[in-house]
Design an enzyme around this catalytic site. Structure first.
Site, PDB file in Angstrom:
ATOM      1  NE  ARG A   7      -4.603  -1.427   1.119  1.00 13.66           N
ATOM      2  CZ  ARG A   7      -5.044  -2.108   2.958  1.00 13.66           C
ATOM      3  NH1 ARG A   7      -5.389  -1.447   3.649  1.00 13.66           N
ATOM      4  NH2 ARG A   7      -6.357  -2.737   2.152  1.00 13.66           N
ATOM      5  CE  LYS A  43     -21.685  -9.025   4.676  1.00 14.09           C
ATOM      6  NZ  LYS A  43     -20.531  -7.798   4.886  1.00 14.09           N
ATOM      7  N   GLY A  59     -13.366  -7.298  -0.712  1.00 11.51           N
ATOM      8  CA  GLY A  59     -12.314  -7.581   0.513  1.00 11.51           C
ATOM      9  C   GLY A  59     -12.220  -9.298   0.623  1.00 11.51           C
ATOM     10  N   GLY A 116     -15.369  -2.636   0.121  1.00 13.61           N
ATOM     11  CA  GLY A 116     -16.581  -1.833  -0.002  1.00 13.61           C
ATOM     12  C   GLY A 116     -17.135  -0.426  -1.292  1.00 13.61           C
TER      13      GLY A 116
END
Ligand code: ADP
Ligand code: MG
Length: 399
Positions: free
Chosen positions: A36, A198, A354, A377
């Site tokens: 990152r 989900k 993720g 997200g």
């Protein structure tokens, strides 16, 4: 959608606040993976090369609004300095008198890394006063933290509001370009592959993409909600009973838009994840009452692989099973491999989310996918056709 980009800014002699994502994994006080930090180097170097001095703000982990030195960005300052081959000054906080003093003595080319934003509860609350303190020393705001851009945090939305506008760094530009191209002019056939737990998260993704799709493949726990709606027995598999109606609507809409829906033809079942030794494969219409479906079966992997191979664009979000616990990782691994192989044959493959990204990394296939989104997200929001508040804030004009 066009957002102000780095190239639009006049950096010479200015002080820049860069919101980056330096939330690197730590192990025993050391950085376990610095990708990152490396990812944001082009943006940092561009700003410095154009004559500005730079303050960098980031979050790390979940300190819950209190100082926690285990989640300090100090090791990141050191590593960033090594990578840039120059000194990175570290500020022991992200706001306050000491930061202001350090900031006021910055010369063009200097870098100051601010301490973890989330040591202050105001960051997550999107507090404007806190944003004012963060932006106090800066003339220009740059956002290169794509993975946090769906959040209305103070450093994401508040600071560009306070400073009037902001600019998107190279990482964000790259993410947006891929999503924009894929969502507006996907090479056909265009296939969407969804899994994960989900259904409620993914329904808006389906609704947004359905009119443009050729194939919709559904695995993971969300498949059971669809299978149940189609009258199949799903045993004790994870279900979202309040989404049966939504599943029905998607099945009907798919027919209307002429999208081929592919559900699992076989399922790996077990009494629970705690008894992997009892795992067995059954046909999708033969799940016994007391068993839970925990992965897609080999027949389904083969069928999905064939669709992936025949498609020119494939978007994948959500694992095919409980991939954290072998042997329920087989379906997800099989699909990750199918995507990598299709990429080799020229298919554009995009992985977001993720857990699906983690599965690709764990299978060692990261470099064989066309594009892996860094923001779970945030990429989900884009796939849902929604705007990212932090990017809107860059345009200014909002108060
Ligand atoms: P992503 O992060 O990629 O968007 P989600 O967060 O929606 O994906 O879902 C990931 C989770 O779904 C994983 O923890 C995985 O164990 C779980 N999962 C997938 N398939 C099943 C299943 N058949 N039963 C229970 N959990 C499942
Ligand atoms: Mg997840």
């Amino acid at each position: 959608m066009k957002y102000p980009a780095l190239e639009d800014a006049e950096f010479k002699g200015r002080k820049v606040l860069l919101r980056a994502d330096l939330n690197v994994p730590m192990q025993d006080g050391k950085i376990a993976d610095d990708s990152r930090i490396k990812a944001v180097l082009p943006t940092i170097e561009y700003i410095l090369d154009h004559g500005a001095s730079l303050m960098i703000a980031s979050h790390m982990g979940r300190p819950g609004g209190i100082e926690n030195l285990k989640l300090s960005l100090a090791p990141v300052a050191e590593r960033l300095g090594e990578l840039l081959g120059k000194k990175v000054i570290f500020a022991p906080d992200c706001i306050g008198a000491r930061v202001n003093t350090l900031a006021s003595s910055l010369n063009p080319g200097d870098i100051l890394l601010l301490e973890n934003l989330r040591f202050h509860p105001e960051e997550k609350k999107g507090d404007l006063d806190f944003a004012r303190k963060l932006g106090l020393n800066a003339d220009i705001y740059v956002n290169d933290a794509f993975g946090t851009s769906h959040r209305s945090h103070a450093s994401m939305v508040g600071v560009p509001e306070v400073l009037g506008r902001g600019y998107a760094g190279f990482l964000i530009q790259k993410e947006l370009k891929v999503f924009e191209k894929m969502l507006s002019f996907p090479a056909r056939p265009f296939a969407l592959l969804l899994g994960g737990a989900k259904v409620s998260d993914k329904i808006p993704v389906i609704e947004n993409l359905l009119p443009r799709l050729n194939h919709l493949m559904i695995g993971g726990a969300m498949a059971f909600t669809f299978m149940k709606e189609m009258g199949l027995n799903v045993g004790t598999s994870l279900l979202e009973l309040d989404r049966l109606g939504a599943a029905r609507k998607i099945l009907d809409d798919a027919e209307k838009y002429d999208v081929d829906i592919h559900l699992p033809v076989d399922i790996v079942i077990a009494p629970s994840t705690g008894s992997p030794e009892l795992a067995e494969v059954v046909a999708a219409d033969a799940i016994p009452d007391r068993m839970a479906g925990l992965d897609i079966g080999p027949g389904t992997v083969a069928e999905f692989t064939e669709i992936i191979r025949r498609s020119c664009t494939v978007v994948w979000n959500g694992p095919m099973g409980v991939f954290e616990i072998p042997p329920f990782d087989k379906g997800t691994r099989g699909i990750a491999l199918a995507l990598a192989e299709a990429t080799g044959d020229g298919t554009v493959t995009v992985v977001g989310g993720g857990d699906s990204v983690r599965a690709v990394v764990e299978a060692g296939l990261l470099s064989r996918i066309s594009f892996v989104s860094t923001g779970g997200g945030a990429s989900l929001k884009l796939l849902q056709g929604k705007k990212l508040p932090a990017l809107d804030a860059l345009r200014g004009g909002r108060k």
